[in-house]
Write a protein that holds these residues in place. Structure first.
Motif: not given
Length: 109
Positions: A10-17, A19-25
């Motif tokens: 869950v921690s890894v998935v949250a970190a990846v999400l 990161f993806i959200l930050q990249s999209v923003i």
């Protein structure tokens, strides 16, 4: 043990999400900035183009009215409106001297 693995996943998935959200923003901000710069360039080109067309028409009308030594009230109203728009768009002093000539003309009804 299963809880530790699940918590790790869950921690890894949250970190990846995150990161993806930050990249999209970040990409969204970049695209907005590019669009804003493009819009500014387009508006500047339109402003300069309209100013140029107004200058050309004001010069043409000035010559016509000065040669005739008279101007109708409707022509005067149109000329002054165009001149005001020209000035609002950053027009220079060349047309200002022509405006003085127009003001000195005899007005016929």
């Amino acid at each position: 043990m299963t809880e530790i693995i699940l918590t790790g996943i869950v921690s890894v998935v949250a970190a990846v999400l995150a990161f993806i959200l930050q990249s999209v923003i970040r990409e969204n901000h970049r695209l907005k900035k590019e669009k804003s710069e493009s819009d500014k360039a387009m508006l500047d080109a339109l402003r300069k183009g309209v100013r140029c067309l107004l200058r050309s028409k004001l010069m043409e009308l000035h010559d016509t009215y000065v040669d005739a030594k008279t101007i109708s009230s409707t022509e005067y109203d149109n000329w002054t409106r165009m001149y005001a728009s020209y000035k609002a768009l950053g027009g220079n002093g060349m047309i200002t001297h022509m405006a003085d000539d127009i003001e000195a003309l005899k007005m016929d009804n």
